[in-house]
Scaffold this motif. Structure first.
Motif, short mmCIF file in Angstrom:
data_model
loop_
_atom_site.label_atom_id
_atom_site.label_comp_id
_atom_site.label_asym_id
_atom_site.label_seq_id
_atom_site.Cartn_x
_atom_site.Cartn_y
_atom_site.Cartn_z
N GLY A 52 0.79 -1.23 0.00
CA GLY A 52 0.00 0.00 0.00
C GLY A 52 0.82 1.28 0.00
N VAL A 53 2.11 1.18 -0.35
CA VAL A 53 2.91 2.40 -0.47
C VAL A 53 2.28 3.29 -1.54
CG1 VAL A 53 5.16 3.33 -1.18
CG2 VAL A 53 5.04 1.37 0.39
N GLY A 54 2.10 4.57 -1.22
CA GLY A 54 1.27 5.43 -2.04
C GLY A 54 1.86 5.87 -3.36
N HIS A 55 3.17 6.09 -3.39
CA HIS A 55 3.79 6.64 -4.60
C HIS A 55 5.11 5.92 -4.88
CE1 HIS A 55 5.45 10.44 -6.88
NE2 HIS A 55 5.52 9.33 -7.59
N LEU A 56 5.19 5.28 -6.03
CA LEU A 56 6.44 4.68 -6.48
C LEU A 56 6.92 5.42 -7.72
CD1 LEU A 56 5.80 0.82 -6.21
CD2 LEU A 56 6.96 2.31 -4.57
N HIS A 57 8.20 5.70 -7.75
CA HIS A 57 8.81 6.29 -8.94
C HIS A 57 9.78 5.25 -9.52
CE1 HIS A 57 9.95 9.46 -11.65
NE2 HIS A 57 11.23 9.27 -11.38
N LEU A 58 9.51 4.83 -10.75
CA LEU A 58 10.26 3.72 -11.35
C LEU A 58 11.26 4.27 -12.35
CD1 LEU A 58 7.15 1.48 -12.22
CD2 LEU A 58 8.49 1.47 -10.09
N ILE A 59 12.52 3.81 -12.24
CA ILE A 59 13.55 4.30 -13.17
C ILE A 59 14.33 3.13 -13.76
CG2 ILE A 59 15.57 5.78 -13.44
CD1 ILE A 59 14.65 7.22 -10.87
N ASP A 60 14.34 3.05 -15.07
CA ASP A 60 15.16 2.07 -15.80
C ASP A 60 15.20 2.50 -17.26
OD1 ASP A 60 15.87 -1.26 -15.11
OD2 ASP A 60 16.09 -0.46 -17.14
N PHE A 61 16.34 2.28 -17.91
CA PHE A 61 16.45 2.68 -19.32
C PHE A 61 16.19 1.52 -20.27
CE2 PHE A 61 20.57 1.14 -17.96
CZ PHE A 61 20.96 0.32 -19.01
N ASP A 62 16.05 0.30 -19.71
CA ASP A 62 16.13 -0.91 -20.53
C ASP A 62 14.75 -1.45 -20.91
OD1 ASP A 62 17.66 -2.74 -21.83
OD2 ASP A 62 18.43 -3.72 -20.03
N ARG A 63 14.79 -2.37 -21.88
CA ARG A 63 13.57 -3.07 -22.29
C ARG A 63 13.57 -4.51 -21.76
NH1 ARG A 63 11.07 -0.53 -26.91
NH2 ARG A 63 12.35 1.17 -27.69
N VAL A 64 12.40 -5.11 -21.68
CA VAL A 64 12.28 -6.49 -21.20
C VAL A 64 12.89 -7.43 -22.25
CG1 VAL A 64 10.71 -8.32 -20.47
CG2 VAL A 64 10.15 -5.92 -19.98
N ASP A 65 13.78 -8.31 -21.76
CA ASP A 65 14.48 -9.25 -22.63
C ASP A 65 14.16 -10.67 -22.14
OD1 ASP A 65 16.85 -9.55 -24.66
OD2 ASP A 65 17.31 -10.92 -23.01
N ASP A 99 4.74 -11.96 -22.81
CA ASP A 99 4.06 -11.06 -23.76
C ASP A 99 4.52 -9.61 -23.60
OD1 ASP A 99 2.75 -10.24 -21.47
OD2 ASP A 99 0.85 -11.19 -21.99
N GLN A 100 5.44 -9.36 -22.68
CA GLN A 100 5.96 -8.00 -22.50
C GLN A 100 7.35 -7.82 -23.09
OE1 GLN A 100 5.49 -7.79 -18.17
NE2 GLN A 100 3.82 -6.33 -18.44
N LEU A 101 7.87 -8.87 -23.73
CA LEU A 101 9.22 -8.76 -24.31
C LEU A 101 9.29 -7.58 -25.26
CD1 LEU A 101 10.19 -12.48 -25.09
CD2 LEU A 101 10.75 -11.11 -23.09
N GLY A 102 10.36 -6.81 -25.12
CA GLY A 102 10.55 -5.65 -25.99
C GLY A 102 9.99 -4.35 -25.44
N SER A 103 9.10 -4.44 -24.44
CA SER A 103 8.55 -3.22 -23.83
C SER A 103 9.60 -2.59 -22.90
CB SER A 103 7.33 -3.53 -22.97
OG SER A 103 6.35 -4.17 -23.73
N PHE A 104 9.50 -1.29 -22.70
CA PHE A 104 10.32 -0.68 -21.66
C PHE A 104 9.90 -1.26 -20.32
CE2 PHE A 104 10.93 2.91 -24.74
CZ PHE A 104 12.32 2.80 -24.81
N LYS A 105 10.90 -1.52 -19.47
CA LYS A 105 10.60 -2.08 -18.14
C LYS A 105 9.73 -1.12 -17.33
CE LYS A 105 14.52 -5.16 -17.78
NZ LYS A 105 15.74 -5.56 -17.03
N THR A 106 9.96 0.17 -17.49
CA THR A 106 9.12 1.15 -16.77
C THR A 106 7.65 0.95 -17.13
OG1 THR A 106 9.72 2.66 -18.54
CG2 THR A 106 10.83 2.98 -16.45
N GLU A 107 7.37 0.72 -18.42
CA GLU A 107 5.97 0.57 -18.85
C GLU A 107 5.40 -0.79 -18.49
OE1 GLU A 107 6.08 1.65 -23.01
OE2 GLU A 107 6.74 3.68 -22.51
N ALA A 108 6.21 -1.84 -18.70
CA ALA A 108 5.73 -3.20 -18.40
C ALA A 108 5.43 -3.35 -16.91
CB ALA A 108 6.76 -4.22 -18.85
N LEU A 109 6.35 -2.84 -16.07
CA LEU A 109 6.14 -2.99 -14.62
C LEU A 109 4.99 -2.11 -14.15
CD1 LEU A 109 7.17 -4.51 -12.14
CD2 LEU A 109 8.71 -2.58 -11.70
N SER A 110 4.85 -0.93 -14.75
CA SER A 110 3.71 -0.07 -14.38
C SER A 110 2.39 -0.78 -14.61
CB SER A 110 3.74 1.24 -15.18
OG SER A 110 4.86 2.01 -14.80
N GLU A 111 2.28 -1.47 -15.75
CA GLU A 111 1.04 -2.23 -16.04
C GLU A 111 0.75 -3.23 -14.93
OE1 GLU A 111 1.30 -4.65 -19.60
OE2 GLU A 111 1.78 -2.89 -20.85
#
Lengths: 211, 64
Positions: A49-62, A74-86
């Motif tokens: 229940g932590v209220g605010h997470l700020h995610l930082i990574d430059f890489d894509r899912v491999d 099914d997330q291969l090739g997505s930015f990790k920031t976007e895949a993990l946010s989902e």
């Protein structure tokens, strides 16, 4: 139908108590690196229940990440920031998530990390870990910093520890199992180390600073 | 005596750079705290430890 914000909040408050849950909800944590450590840390914090997470990574899912990192084929090739946010939004639909698809450097760390109370170092490479830790301790001395070193292979779970190095700096891991030496990183032991980081972060949020 | 990573050593007069090297650490992979304060990398060569000091050298390994 997903539960309402009020229902989610009530369920967490019932578990944690009002005092603790309010602290978790008002906390902000920057997770630097979204690999085996960071993806697991972020999930644990979101579930608590932590209220605010700020995610930082430059890489894509491999495909080589799937043995230990919290991504799906099914997330291969997505930015990790976007895949993990989902994934985090599925876990905690009302969390405040911000993300930056960028490589952290000595130059951009002070401005990018200054808004967050707690900084989680979750990088992969030893020199990058050292760079982030040095930079935060030198330039953002008022932050709480939780870092990790030594979690490769199949060594004992019980050799992974959390140590308080100084007032605002904690280090998790066995301190020596280098990814370069043997088996590489394996899901469970990386997750144990990530859980050490996440638990220390939750302890800090709760006002408990001993390792 | 100087406390280095929890062990008392006869190291007074040495620089942080010397302690890092003698400990077998790679300077690019460490963070060093002297009496709970970070020592900036640029200061390793001219920061000298004295009796009663406490030094923590954190050596990072890869993986995450």
């Amino acid at each position: 139908m997903i539960p309402t914000r009020e229902q989610m909040n009530a369920a967490l408050t019932e578990r944690h108590g009002k005092f603790l849950q309010e602290k978790f909800e008002s906390a902000s944590v920057a997770v630097c690196g979204l690999g085996g450590l960071g993806s697991n840390v972020a999930l644990a914090l979101a579930r608590a229940g932590v209220g605010h997470l700020h995610l930082i990574d430059f890489d894509r899912v491999d495909i080589s990440n799937l043995n230990r990192q919290q991504y799906f084929p099914d997330q291969l090739g997505s930015f990790k920031t976007e895949a993990l946010s989902e994934t985090l939004r599925r876990v905690a639909p009302y969390i405040t998530l911000t993300a930056e698809t960028v490589k952290l450097t000595e130059e951009n760390i002070p401005s990018l990390l200054s808004p967050y109370d707690i900084i989680c170092e979750a990088f992969d490479k030893a020199d990058q870990k050292a760079m982030l830790v040095n930079c935060v301790l030198e330039k953002l001395p008022q932050k709480y910093l939780v870092s990790a070193s030594g979690m490769a292979g199949l060594g004992s779970s019980n050799s992974i520890v959390t140590r308080r190095i100084s007032k605002r700096f904690w280090l998790c891991g066995d301190g020596k199992s280098d990814v370069a030496d043997g088996l590489g990183l394996i899901s469970a032991r990386v997750a144990i180390c990530a859980a050490h980081e996440a638990n220390m972060i939750l302890r800090i949020i709760s006002g408990e600073y001993e390792a | 005596m100087v406390k280095i990573n929890g062990t008392m050593q006869d190291a007074a007069g040495k620089t942080i750079a010397q302690l890092v090297e003698e400990g077998g650490y790679q300077p690019t992979r460490v963070a060093v705290e002297l009496n709970e304060e970070i020592v900036p990398k640029a200061g390793y060569s001219d920061t000298v430890v004295k009796d009663g000091d406490s030094v923590e050298i954190v050596g990072f390994v890869g993986g995450g």
